[in-house]
Design an enzyme around this catalytic site. Structure first.
Site, PDB file in Angstrom:
ATOM      1  N   TYR A 141       0.817  -1.218   0.000  1.00 11.39           N
ATOM      2  CA  TYR A 141       0.000   0.000   0.000  1.00 11.39           C
ATOM      3  C   TYR A 141       0.850   1.267   0.000  1.00 11.39           C
ATOM      4  O   TYR A 141       0.326   2.362   0.158  1.00 11.39           O
ATOM      5  CB  TYR A 141      -0.921   0.027   1.220  1.00 11.39           C
ATOM      6  CG  TYR A 141      -1.986  -1.045   1.210  1.00 11.39           C
ATOM      7  CD1 TYR A 141      -1.633  -2.390   1.119  1.00 11.39           C
ATOM      8  CD2 TYR A 141      -3.328  -0.728   1.300  1.00 11.39           C
ATOM      9  CE1 TYR A 141      -2.605  -3.383   1.121  1.00 11.39           C
ATOM     10  CE2 TYR A 141      -4.304  -1.715   1.306  1.00 11.39           C
ATOM     11  CZ  TYR A 141      -3.936  -3.039   1.217  1.00 11.39           C
ATOM     12  OH  TYR A 141      -4.898  -4.010   1.229  1.00 11.39           O
ATOM     13  N   LYS A 211       4.268 -14.517   4.285  1.00 10.85           N
ATOM     14  CA  LYS A 211       4.453 -15.491   3.195  1.00 10.85           C
ATOM     15  C   LYS A 211       5.951 -15.558   2.909  1.00 10.85           C
ATOM     16  O   LYS A 211       6.410 -15.447   1.769  1.00 10.85           O
ATOM     17  CB  LYS A 211       3.645 -15.035   1.961  1.00 10.85           C
ATOM     18  CG  LYS A 211       3.628 -16.016   0.807  1.00 10.85           C
ATOM     19  CD  LYS A 211       2.782 -17.243   1.045  1.00 10.85           C
ATOM     20  CE  LYS A 211       2.938 -18.232  -0.098  1.00 10.85           C
ATOM     21  NZ  LYS A 211       2.152 -19.474   0.113  1.00 10.85           N
ATOM     22  N   ASP A 244      -1.616 -18.295   3.555  1.00  9.80           N
ATOM     23  CA  ASP A 244      -2.552 -19.279   2.985  1.00  9.80           C
ATOM     24  C   ASP A 244      -2.889 -20.354   4.022  1.00  9.80           C
ATOM     25  O   ASP A 244      -4.052 -20.674   4.254  1.00  9.80           O
ATOM     26  CB  ASP A 244      -2.005 -19.887   1.694  1.00  9.80           C
ATOM     27  CG  ASP A 244      -0.552 -20.305   1.798  1.00  9.80           C
ATOM     28  OD1 ASP A 244       0.127 -19.911   2.774  1.00  9.80           O
ATOM     29  OD2 ASP A 244      -0.080 -21.040   0.920  1.00  9.80           O
ATOM     30  N   ASP A 268      -4.989  -6.836   6.062  1.00  9.31           N
ATOM     31  CA  ASP A 268      -6.271  -6.443   5.502  1.00  9.31           C
ATOM     32  C   ASP A 268      -7.123  -7.694   5.254  1.00  9.31           C
ATOM     33  O   ASP A 268      -8.291  -7.778   5.636  1.00  9.31           O
ATOM     34  CB  ASP A 268      -6.010  -5.689   4.180  1.00  9.31           C
ATOM     35  CG  ASP A 268      -7.216  -4.930   3.688  1.00  9.31           C
ATOM     36  OD1 ASP A 268      -8.244  -4.911   4.372  1.00  9.31           O
ATOM     37  OD2 ASP A 268      -7.121  -4.346   2.581  1.00  9.31           O
TER      38      ASP A 268
HETATM   39 MG    MG Z   1     -10.359  -4.262   4.075  1.00 10.42          MG
END
Ligand code: MG
Ligand code: NAI
Length: 379
Positions: A141, A211, A244, A268
């Protein structure tokens, strides 16, 4: 009680409905505050070319905290089409006002509690109790993106890509790049916040979600910092999981998780996954918290199809108001505010347990404001 200054940013769509409902609860609990309205959202993008006008940023900088409802946002190209005619082709580029608020004010913690209130018909399982610490200012982001990819960027990548590169030989407009940037400082402070929270609230475990087996540089850095910090908190168990695998295990055994910490994007994603287990968007509250300032909001968006109908669940927003009182109370050393926060949560829990007031998402017909009033009655 002290008189506080709160920036009040209802925003778009149902952001306004749930803000109004939250105000009923804050008034009833006796919060002494000046609520100063701030402009944010779609209307201001269309009219002024800025969804977060400078006057609103100034307002944030001059208040104790902010409450934010929700905004409507659209992809850059669609956004450009909706600009007022006189602003078109003048170089205005749409950027999420939420991401900007977080970056401009360095609100590096995104705190998202996940609590299964007993009696909520939407609970996936009873007894779920987690809290997500999402890094809030960097990672994917950070906003460093290329589309089309300029030649100097392509040349640099070609020079540095050792193995197979899917972009070799492509023209700049045949691919796009979004960079994932994680700093040591940014990683350290969010991981520290998660451990400190665990210590303060006697939580048992901190799990780092990443990850790192594939995204080695950035997630490797994040994970290593978490591993290095864990021994400083001997009373708190530490573990970590690839995102995952985490999603799979969290769904199977949500009770195995407690405090979660993750870089921005994974944070998020797991916040939405986890909050769905305790009722979904009508129950997701969050605090965007920095060193000196914080913005509290429900995690849902503006849900345009329900805008102005007073139909949606205000509990997420009311719990965001509760988080605001928690934070302000602690920061200002104001015991009354902290007590008010506890009262709000107890009232919410009582209404959910009793089962009379139920908004549509919970299978009932109670309106947004009537739900707030039911909560006020229990205060
Ligand atoms: Mg969100
Ligand atoms: P959304 O969160 O606005 O709504 C999705 C659906 O979830 C709604 O149609 C409704 O069925 C349900 N829902 C949401 N809030 C609820 C509540 N309080 N009570 C009961 N049900 C609720 O997400 P959507 O539709 O993807 O996005 C709509 C707009 O909101 C878009 O412009 C999007 O960009 C923006 N958005 C803004 C956010 C923010 O302001 N923080 C976050 C997410 C989306």
């Amino acid at each position: 009680m002290t008189q506080y200054r709160i920036a009040w940013l209802p925003g778009d769509g149902i952001g306004r409905d749930v803000s109004e409902a939250t105000k009923l609860v804050l008034d009833a609990v006796g919060l002494k505050a000046d609520y100063i309205h701030g402009d944010i959202g779609w209307e201001f993008w269309c009219r002024e070319g800025d969804a977060l006008p400078k006057r609103t940023v100034d307002l944030l900088k001059s208040t104790d905290a902010a409450f934010f409802g929700a905004i409507t946002s659209k992809p850059a190209k669609e956004a450009a089409k909706e600009l007022a005619p006189e602003l078109k082709d003048k170089g205005f580029a749409y950027r999420s006002p939420i991401v900007r608020m977080r970056q401009l004010l360095d609100l590096y913690v995104c705190l998202r509690p996940v609590h299964a209130y007993p009696g909520n018909p939407l609970n996936y399982k009873e007894g779920i109790e987690m809290v997500v610490f999402r890094e809030n200012t960097e990672d994917l982001y950070a906003g460093v993106e290329f589309s089309p990819v300029p030649e100097d960027v392509a040349a640099c990548l070609n020079k540095n890509s050792k193995s197979f590169a899917p972009f070799n030989g492509l023209k700049g407009d045949e691919y796009a790049i979004s960079t994932k940037i994680n700093t040591k400082k940014g990683s350290e402070r969010i991981i520290r916040a998660a451990f400190e929270y665990a210590k303060k609230y006697n939580r048992k475990k901190v799990t780092c979600v990443h990850k790192a087996n594939v995204v080695r540089a950035t997630d490797g850095l994040f994970l290593q910092i978490a591993k290095d910090m864990a021994p400083e908190y001997p009373g708190i168990a530490f573990d970590h999981a690839n995102i995952d695998a985490f999603c799979m295990w969290a769904l199977k055994n949500p009770h195995n998780y407690d405090v979660l910490v993750a870089p921005n994007l994974y944070g998020d994603i797991i916040s939405d996954l986890c909050v769905q287990m305790v009722g979904g968007l009508g129950f997701g509250s969050s605090g965007n918290i920095g060193k000196d300032y914080a913005v509290f909001e429900p995690t849902h968006g503006s849900a345009p199809k329900y805008a102005g109908q007073y139909k949606v669940n205000p509990i997420a927003a009311i719990l965001a108001g509760k988080l605001m009182l928690d934070w302000l109370g602690e920061r200002k050393g104001d015991r009354h505010l902290q007590e008010a926060a506890v009262k709000i949560e107890k009232a919410v829990a009582a209404v959910i347990r009793e089962g009379k007031a139920r908004t549509y998402d919970m299978g009932g017909t109670t309106s947004t404001l009537d739900m707030a009033k039911a909560i006020v009655k229990k205060l």
